[in-house]
Design a protein around this motif. Structure first.
Motif, mmCIF file in Angstrom:
data_model
loop_
_atom_site.group_PDB
_atom_site.id
_atom_site.type_symbol
_atom_site.label_atom_id
_atom_site.label_comp_id
_atom_site.label_asym_id
_atom_site.label_seq_id
_atom_site.Cartn_x
_atom_site.Cartn_y
_atom_site.Cartn_z
ATOM 1 N N ARG A 1 0.862 -1.308 -0.035
ATOM 2 C CA ARG A 1 0.047 0.200 -0.200
ATOM 3 C C ARG A 1 0.984 1.171 -0.176
ATOM 4 N N PRO A 2 0.554 2.230 -0.832
ATOM 5 C CA PRO A 2 1.429 3.449 -0.817
ATOM 6 C C PRO A 2 1.501 4.096 0.815
ATOM 7 N N GLU A 3 2.766 4.736 0.749
ATOM 8 C CA GLU A 3 2.912 5.386 2.153
ATOM 9 C C GLU A 3 3.915 6.662 1.555
ATOM 10 N N CYS B 1 -0.607 1.452 -6.595
ATOM 11 C CA CYS B 1 0.147 2.495 -5.760
ATOM 12 C C CYS B 1 0.408 3.360 -6.709
ATOM 13 N N ASN B 2 -0.410 4.749 -5.979
ATOM 14 C CA ASN B 2 0.064 5.987 -6.807
ATOM 15 C C ASN B 2 0.426 7.153 -6.053
ATOM 16 N N TRP B 3 1.135 8.036 -6.457
ATOM 17 C CA TRP B 3 1.864 9.038 -5.782
ATOM 18 C C TRP B 3 1.587 10.333 -6.491
ATOM 19 N N THR C 1 3.585 12.911 -10.985
ATOM 20 C CA THR C 1 3.151 11.747 -10.526
ATOM 21 C C THR C 1 4.056 10.478 -10.614
ATOM 22 N N VAL C 2 4.197 9.415 -9.657
ATOM 23 C CA VAL C 2 4.821 8.256 -9.741
ATOM 24 C C VAL C 2 3.857 7.152 -9.683
ATOM 25 N N GLN C 3 4.078 5.843 -10.248
ATOM 26 C CA GLN C 3 2.976 4.837 -9.960
ATOM 27 C C GLN C 3 3.514 3.477 -9.843
ATOM 28 N N ALA C 4 2.990 2.584 -9.275
ATOM 29 C CA ALA C 4 3.535 1.334 -9.402
ATOM 30 C C ALA C 4 2.196 0.458 -9.508
ATOM 31 N N THR C 5 2.425 -0.721 -10.293
ATOM 32 C CA THR C 5 1.326 -1.513 -10.208
ATOM 33 C C THR C 5 2.083 -2.971 -9.653
ATOM 34 N N VAL C 6 1.790 -3.496 -8.504
ATOM 35 C CA VAL C 6 2.406 -4.311 -7.682
ATOM 36 C C VAL C 6 1.765 -5.738 -7.860
ATOM 37 N N SER C 7 2.327 -6.710 -8.596
ATOM 38 C CA SER C 7 1.686 -8.045 -8.451
ATOM 39 C C SER C 7 2.033 -8.974 -7.671
ATOM 40 N N GLY C 8 1.269 -9.847 -6.907
ATOM 41 C CA GLY C 8 1.628 -10.755 -5.830
ATOM 42 C C GLY C 8 2.724 -10.166 -4.876
ATOM 43 N N VAL D 1 -7.908 5.239 -6.364
ATOM 44 C CA VAL D 1 -7.697 5.121 -5.122
ATOM 45 C C VAL D 1 -8.427 3.982 -4.427
ATOM 46 N N ALA D 2 -9.512 3.560 -4.966
ATOM 47 C CA ALA D 2 -10.473 2.429 -4.859
ATOM 48 C C ALA D 2 -9.663 1.219 -4.832
ATOM 49 N N GLY D 3 -8.564 1.134 -5.812
ATOM 50 C CA GLY D 3 -7.877 0.181 -5.676
ATOM 51 C C GLY D 3 -8.267 -1.028 -6.754
ATOM 52 N N SER D 4 -7.254 -1.954 -7.021
ATOM 53 C CA SER D 4 -7.504 -3.040 -8.112
ATOM 54 C C SER D 4 -8.664 -3.701 -7.645
ATOM 55 N N PRO D 5 -9.378 -4.513 -8.426
ATOM 56 C CA PRO D 5 -10.443 -5.422 -8.325
ATOM 57 C C PRO D 5 -9.653 -6.853 -7.981
ATOM 58 N N ASP D 6 -8.475 -7.130 -8.409
ATOM 59 C CA ASP D 6 -7.778 -8.089 -8.322
ATOM 60 C C ASP D 6 -7.009 -8.000 -6.963
ATOM 61 N N PRO D 7 -7.250 -8.867 -5.995
ATOM 62 C CA PRO D 7 -6.625 -8.745 -4.831
ATOM 63 C C PRO D 7 -5.366 -9.197 -4.740
ATOM 64 N N SER D 8 -4.664 -9.709 -6.047
ATOM 65 C CA SER D 8 -3.060 -9.799 -5.915
ATOM 66 C C SER D 8 -2.276 -8.730 -6.522
#
Length: 188
Positions: free
Chosen positions: A6-8, A70-72, A85-92, A59-66
């Motif tokens: 989760r983004p911090e 993460c967006n800033w 902005t920067v962003q990361a799509t983290v898988s698993g 902000v609601a997040g991915s519908p895929d729980p895996s």
């Protein structure tokens, strides 16, 4: 597998990377209003309303729980302006695809490189082992940002795990290629 990333807030020498909020949309629409930002990606600047709707989904997040989205936003420390902005799509929880954009008035100052380095460091601290950025082959500035963040070019070879097939020309005319992978796993 659930992705627990989760983004911090992330701090760098000149920037605060703040987790995206919906109320950033109006200010970010102005930051991202220059059509030049879409030269390599296609599309056009979003209206504040459209950006607000997009930010609500992010902000609601991915519908895929895996998968974690993460967006800033980038806030400059010297004047408190939002600059990109920067962003990361983290898988698993182990692999991430990252991207960055800095508004035209703030370009040429190294802010994208600084933000990308901060993001990659933070992802490493979260246990992410493979980090990828997709950069248009003609976008030299973005390739330099990827290199500054510690990503190195990859060759496109059939059967390699990091191969990316460019989209067809009908999908917008851009060949996006994977130019960077930072990994601490042995290669194939």
């Amino acid at each position: 597998m659930r992705s627990a990333v989760r983004p911090e807030p992330i701090g760098t020498a000149r920037l605060d990377l703040l987790p995206l909020r919906v109320d950033h949309a109006a200010r970010m629409a102005a930051v991202l209003a220059d059509p030049a930002l879409h030269t390599f990606t296609g599309g056009a600047p979003s209206t504040p309303e459209a950006l607000r709707e997009r930010y609500e989904r992010l902000v609601a997040g991915s519908p895929d729980p895996s998968v974690s989205w993460c967006n800033w936003v980038l806030r400059t420390r010297d004047d408190g302006c939002l600059a990109g902005t920067v962003q990361a799509t983290v898988s698993g929880g182990r692999e991430a695809e990252i991207a960055w954009v800095v508004g035209v008035p703030w370009q040429g100052r190294g802010l994208a490189s600084e933000a990308a380095r901060g993001l990659v460091g933070w992802l490493r601290d979260q246990g992410v082992r493979t980090i990828v950025a997709h950069v248009h082959p003609d976008h030299l500035a973005s390739a330099a940002v990827a290199a500054a963040a510690g990503l190195s070019p990859t060759r496109e070879e059939p059967g390699r795990r990091d191969q990316v097939t460019p989209p067809p020309a009908e999908a917008g005319g851009f060949s996006l290629c994977r130019v960077g992978v930072a990994t601490d796993q042995p290669g194939p």
